[in-house]
Design an enzyme around this catalytic site. Structure first.
Site, PDB file in Angstrom:
ATOM      1  N   GLU A  82       0.855  -1.196   0.000  1.00  0.00           N
ATOM      2  CA  GLU A  82       0.000   0.000   0.000  1.00  0.00           C
ATOM      3  C   GLU A  82       0.888   1.242   0.000  1.00  0.00           C
ATOM      4  O   GLU A  82       1.695   1.443   0.920  1.00  0.00           O
ATOM      5  CB  GLU A  82      -0.904   0.007   1.234  1.00  0.00           C
ATOM      6  N   LYS A 124     -11.010  -1.660   6.787  1.00  0.00           N
ATOM      7  CA  LYS A 124      -9.808  -1.345   7.551  1.00  0.00           C
ATOM      8  C   LYS A 124     -10.193  -0.952   8.972  1.00  0.00           C
ATOM      9  O   LYS A 124     -10.976  -0.022   9.176  1.00  0.00           O
ATOM     10  CB  LYS A 124      -9.053  -0.191   6.889  1.00  0.00           C
TER      11      LYS A 124
END
Length: 222
Positions: free
Chosen positions: A53, A139
């Site tokens: 990421e 998340k």
């Protein structure tokens, strides 16, 4: 193999989400500048951490993301993090992001960007709202605010939500989070250490292998 949460039935997931879950760890690249991302990502992928990421708070993140897509093998899945606006999402996808991650749930982001979008939250209400967007992963941020057992508490009333805890997770915590129902974990500092400030990339490789081994241990225990 269990039903969701956790690793779950891969046939129920889109290809990108399944790749992230298989990796078990998403390396969160965040630094003042993205100049060092290429070298660090190469070490991570070479040592078993195949989900990366790139955070947009890092200077040059979009260019770095595009470079990683060219540099890394097809088995690596590269996305953008800290995506807060539709313009950021579009720029990231145009640069080759395979997924988008945000620490929040924002109605302005409830649109189809052409790749999986994983919103974030902490409380049960926020986690539920994030899941209602149809996200393949939610998340949980910051994970340091709760314990791994929090996931079991959440999954009682909110079964089937795939959760990716991120923020403050150490190498020794990976197995506990996964065995308590995390589908994957996001890791920054504890995994990357001083790699962006001249640290030994050999030691980064050691940490990456430790993380991959922790995932394997947790998956064997399921």
């Amino acid at each position: 193999m269990t039903n969701t949460p956790g690793e779950g039935d891969m046939s129920e997931m889109d290809g990108t989400t399944a790749a992230i879950v298989r990796s078990g760890v998403v390396a969160v690249l965040r630094a003042a500048s993205a100049d060092g991302f290429a070298a660090v990502a190469d070490v991570l992928v070479g040592n078993g951490i195949t989900a990366i990421e790139v955070t947009l708070t890092s200077r040059g993140a979009i260019d770095a993301l595009a470079g990683l897509r060219r540099q890394l093998p097809p088995s690596a899945v590269i996305g953008a993090g800290t995506v807060l606006t539709p313009d950021q999402a579009k720029a990231s996808v145009d640069a080759g992001a395979a997924f988008l991650v945000s620490p929040v749930v924002d109605p302005a982001m409830r649109q189809d960007f052409g790749v999986p979008f994983y919103p974030g939250g902490l409380s049960p209400s926020e986690i539920h709202q994030a899941a209602q967007t149809g996200a393949g992963l939610v998340k949980l941020f910051p994970a340091s605010a709760v314990r791994p057992s929090y996931l079991k508490d959440l999954h009682g009333p909110l079964p089937g939500i795939r959760i990716m805890p991120t923020g403050g997770i150490g190498l020794d915590d990976i197995t506990a989070w996964l065995t308590n129902g995390a589908s994957a974990v996001g890791m920054g500092g504890p995994l990357l250490g001083d790699a962006f400030t001249g640290g030994d990339l050999g030691q980064l490789a050691v940490r990456a292998r430790r993380a991959a081994e922790a995932v394997a241990v947790a998956r064997f225990a399921e």
